[in-house]
Design a protein around this motif. Structure first.
Motif, short mmCIF file in Angstrom:
data_model
loop_
_atom_site.label_atom_id
_atom_site.label_comp_id
_atom_site.label_asym_id
_atom_site.label_seq_id
_atom_site.Cartn_x
_atom_site.Cartn_y
_atom_site.Cartn_z
N LYS A 156 0.82 -1.21 0.00
CA LYS A 156 0.00 0.00 0.00
C LYS A 156 0.85 1.26 0.00
O LYS A 156 0.53 2.24 -0.68
CB LYS A 156 -0.95 -0.01 1.20
N HIS A 159 1.78 2.34 -3.53
CA HIS A 159 0.77 2.53 -4.57
C HIS A 159 0.99 3.82 -5.37
O HIS A 159 0.62 3.89 -6.54
CB HIS A 159 -0.63 2.53 -3.94
N ARG A 162 2.63 3.46 -8.76
CA ARG A 162 1.98 2.78 -9.87
C ARG A 162 1.90 3.69 -11.09
O ARG A 162 1.64 4.89 -10.99
CB ARG A 162 0.57 2.33 -9.45
N GLN A 165 -2.04 6.31 -13.28
CA GLN A 165 -2.54 7.40 -12.43
C GLN A 165 -3.23 8.42 -13.33
O GLN A 165 -3.06 8.41 -14.54
CB GLN A 165 -1.39 8.06 -11.68
N ASN A 190 -6.15 -6.04 -6.84
CA ASN A 190 -6.15 -4.71 -6.23
C ASN A 190 -5.75 -3.65 -7.23
O ASN A 190 -6.30 -2.54 -7.25
CB ASN A 190 -5.19 -4.69 -5.03
N TYR A 191 -4.77 -3.98 -8.10
CA TYR A 191 -4.36 -3.01 -9.13
C TYR A 191 -5.47 -2.85 -10.16
O TYR A 191 -5.71 -1.76 -10.67
CB TYR A 191 -3.07 -3.47 -9.78
N GLU A 193 -8.64 -3.02 -9.59
CA GLU A 193 -9.61 -2.12 -8.97
C GLU A 193 -9.12 -0.68 -9.00
O GLU A 193 -9.89 0.25 -9.25
CB GLU A 193 -9.88 -2.56 -7.53
N HIS A 194 -7.82 -0.50 -8.73
CA HIS A 194 -7.22 0.83 -8.81
C HIS A 194 -7.33 1.40 -10.23
O HIS A 194 -7.72 2.56 -10.42
CB HIS A 194 -5.75 0.76 -8.38
N GLU A 197 -10.87 2.52 -10.94
CA GLU A 197 -11.18 3.78 -10.27
C GLU A 197 -10.58 4.96 -11.04
O GLU A 197 -11.24 5.99 -11.24
CB GLU A 197 -10.66 3.76 -8.84
#
Length: 246
Positions: A156, A159, A162, A165, A190-191, A193-194, A197
């Motif tokens: 986390k 992040h 990453r 963005q 998780n990535y 989902e990121h 978003e």
């Protein structure tokens, strides 16, 4: 390029200390990895880079001049060892492809694939993708951008490192034509989902699926060895396909 290379290595690989892999600060599009070229990769690099390699010094390119025709233009950021990019180019000879990868063994491996398969529709940058986007590609010149399995930075606290963005996505948007596709893929939930978003909140993009929906794997995306290994371990794979709306 590896951090342990000497200036002699840089010159041997077509780079000098005055030609860094990146000119940017902030979030880079890559992580430098250790490793040296095999003899076959080195020979392929020396033999084929002058024809298929592009550099920052070329400035803003005209794809029609680079490829000698007007065709659908694809950009893959971080092609790894290049097999999937070679597969895509071989399967779609009517399209053109630009690949970006700073890991020199991967560049050498792709150049070997290009020579072995007789491909003419690939060109390669071996610099930070941020520099390619900002300094080398004109606005609205791309039909598709592909970012497959970027480093997930799964902790986390990492992040923020990453690649996917808001700021990066918006810079890509300007390089896509209206209607052009941004295709992301990851095997880290998780990535994924990121990514969803980020894309859902990105101005000028719309999902090709229902709102918040991931895409079935497109036929045109080859399954990599990395992905096959992940599937054997029970990892899922998530594809996101968004198109530029304005």
């Amino acid at each position: 390029m590896t951090e342990e290379n000497t200036p002699k290595d840089h010159a041997k690989n077509g780079r000098s200390e005055e030609s860094p892999v990146t000119t940017r600060r902030g979030v880079r599009s890559f992580v430098l990895r250790q490793g040296r070229m095999t003899e076959g990769q080195r020979k392929a690099y020396e033999r084929n880079w002058p024809k298929f390699g592009l550099t920052r010094e070329h400035g803003m390119i005209d794809p029609r001049q680079v490829f000698g025709r007007d065709a659908m233009l694809n950009l893959e950021i971080g092609f790894g060892m290049g097999r999937s990019l070679a597969d895509m180019a071989e399967a779609a000879p009517e399209q053109d492809f630009i690949g970006v990868e700073v890991h020199l063994p991967g560049v050498g491996a792709l150049l070997k694939e290009i020579a072995d398969r007789g491909l003419e529709n690939i060109r390669i940058y071996s610099i930070d993708a941020n520099d390619v986007i900002d300094l080398c590609l004109a606005d609205a010149c791309l039909d598709r951008v592909m970012v497959f399995f970027p480093d997930p930075w799964h902790k986390k606290r990492h992040h923020k490192r990453r690649l996917v963005q808001q700021e990066f996505v918006q810079r890509l948007r300007h390089k896509l034509r209206v209607g052009g596709i941004l295709h992301l893929a990851t095997d880290w939930e998780n990535y994924a989902e990121h990514m969803m978003e980020v894309m859902a909140d990105s101005e000028g993009f719309a999902n090709t699926q229902i709102e918040g929906g991931f895409s079935p794997k497109p036929e045109g995306r080859p399954v990599t060895k990395f992905e096959q290994r992940g599937e054997r371990l029970g990892h899922g794979v998530w594809d996101l396909l968004f198109y530029r709306t304005n």
